[in-house]
Design a protein around this motif. Structure first.
Motif, PDB file in Angstrom:
ATOM      1  N   ILE A 165       0.874  -1.176   0.000  1.00  0.00           N
ATOM      2  CA  ILE A 165       0.000   0.000   0.000  1.00  0.00           C
ATOM      3  C   ILE A 165       0.909   1.223   0.000  1.00  0.00           C
ATOM      4  O   ILE A 165       1.648   1.455   0.954  1.00  0.00           O
ATOM      5  CB  ILE A 165      -0.909  -0.008   1.246  1.00  0.00           C
ATOM      6  N   PHE A 166       0.865   2.000  -1.062  1.00  0.00           N
ATOM      7  CA  PHE A 166       1.830   3.089  -1.240  1.00  0.00           C
ATOM      8  C   PHE A 166       1.697   4.201  -0.203  1.00  0.00           C
ATOM      9  O   PHE A 166       2.646   4.906   0.083  1.00  0.00           O
ATOM     10  CB  PHE A 166       1.730   3.673  -2.655  1.00  0.00           C
ATOM     11  N   TRP A 167       0.544   4.367   0.386  1.00  0.00           N
ATOM     12  CA  TRP A 167       0.318   5.466   1.317  1.00  0.00           C
ATOM     13  C   TRP A 167       0.395   5.053   2.785  1.00  0.00           C
ATOM     14  O   TRP A 167       0.244   5.890   3.670  1.00  0.00           O
ATOM     15  CB  TRP A 167      -1.045   6.105   1.051  1.00  0.00           C
ATOM     16  N   ALA A 168       0.613   3.798   3.066  1.00  0.00           N
ATOM     17  CA  ALA A 168       0.501   3.290   4.437  1.00  0.00           C
ATOM     18  C   ALA A 168       1.467   3.970   5.415  1.00  0.00           C
ATOM     19  O   ALA A 168       1.066   4.344   6.525  1.00  0.00           O
ATOM     20  CB  ALA A 168       0.722   1.779   4.462  1.00  0.00           C
ATOM     21  N   GLU A 169       2.719   4.120   5.027  1.00  0.00           N
ATOM     22  CA  GLU A 169       3.693   4.705   5.954  1.00  0.00           C
ATOM     23  C   GLU A 169       3.394   6.172   6.236  1.00  0.00           C
ATOM     24  O   GLU A 169       3.444   6.620   7.388  1.00  0.00           O
ATOM     25  CB  GLU A 169       5.125   4.556   5.419  1.00  0.00           C
ATOM     26  N   GLU A 170       3.057   6.930   5.210  1.00  0.00           N
ATOM     27  CA  GLU A 170       2.780   8.360   5.405  1.00  0.00           C
ATOM     28  C   GLU A 170       1.564   8.559   6.313  1.00  0.00           C
ATOM     29  O   GLU A 170       1.614   9.345   7.259  1.00  0.00           O
ATOM     30  CB  GLU A 170       2.544   9.047   4.061  1.00  0.00           C
ATOM     31  N   ILE A 171       0.509   7.831   6.037  1.00  0.00           N
ATOM     32  CA  ILE A 171      -0.707   7.965   6.855  1.00  0.00           C
ATOM     33  C   ILE A 171      -0.454   7.476   8.283  1.00  0.00           C
ATOM     34  O   ILE A 171      -0.915   8.097   9.248  1.00  0.00           O
ATOM     35  CB  ILE A 171      -1.875   7.189   6.205  1.00  0.00           C
TER      36      ILE A 171
END
Length: 165
Positions: free
Chosen positions: A45-51
């Protein structure tokens, strides 16, 4: 009036506690899903770390606000413990006023910062969502800390005026 303020303070703390619990659970769920997606399906999931980092910051700030509400910040308390209860409450109210001033100033600085045009146009690296709403959590949480501190000052002043022994 006093009872209304204290009731609102407790209600706000209940909301914050629920928010911190929800955010912590969401971080765990997102990161577990990220592990499953990455290692079992080779589709991270490309957004998992930022979120997740944003949610961690939110949980930390609102958790800090809860510590203010419960009067559980780390303190050096040998002087207050040496005082009689009435003097202890007077000292707590005076120090609380200093903390309240600091919280109000920090909140004001935060709102000033996120109001700047250069901050308003920043976008998240992976989500491309505006970052100002993430940044707005700092002055919001500090404003809530200010409210908790105000309620604590009122409690100490009431205990002082009541002649705590």
């Amino acid at each position: 009036m006093y009872e209304t303020i204290q009731k609102a303070d407790k209600g706000l703390a209940v909301i914050e506690r629920g928010l911190v619990i929800t955010l912590t659970g969401a971080i765990a769920a997102i990161m577990m899903l990220q592990v499953v997606m990455r290692y079992f399906f080779s589709a991270p999931i490309f957004w998992a770390e930022e979120i997740s980092v944003q949610m961690l910051v939110f949980a930390t700030l609102f958790g800090l606000s809860l510590l203010v509400h419960h009067n559980q910040l780390v303190t050096i308390d040998f002087l207050p413990n040496a005082l009689r209860p009435r003097a202890r409450h007077a000292l707590a109210a005076a120090l609380g006023l200093v903390m309240l001033a600091l919280f109000v100033f920090m909140s004001w600085l935060g709102w000033e910062w996120i109001s700047r045009p250069e901050v308003r146009i920043e976008l998240g690296a992976t989500t491309q969502l505006p970052r100002w709403y993430n940044y707005a959590v700092l002055p919001l949480a500090v404003a809530i800390m200010s409210w908790h501190q105000f309620a604590a000052i009122l409690r100490d002043l009431r205990a002082f005026a009541g002649g705590a022994k």
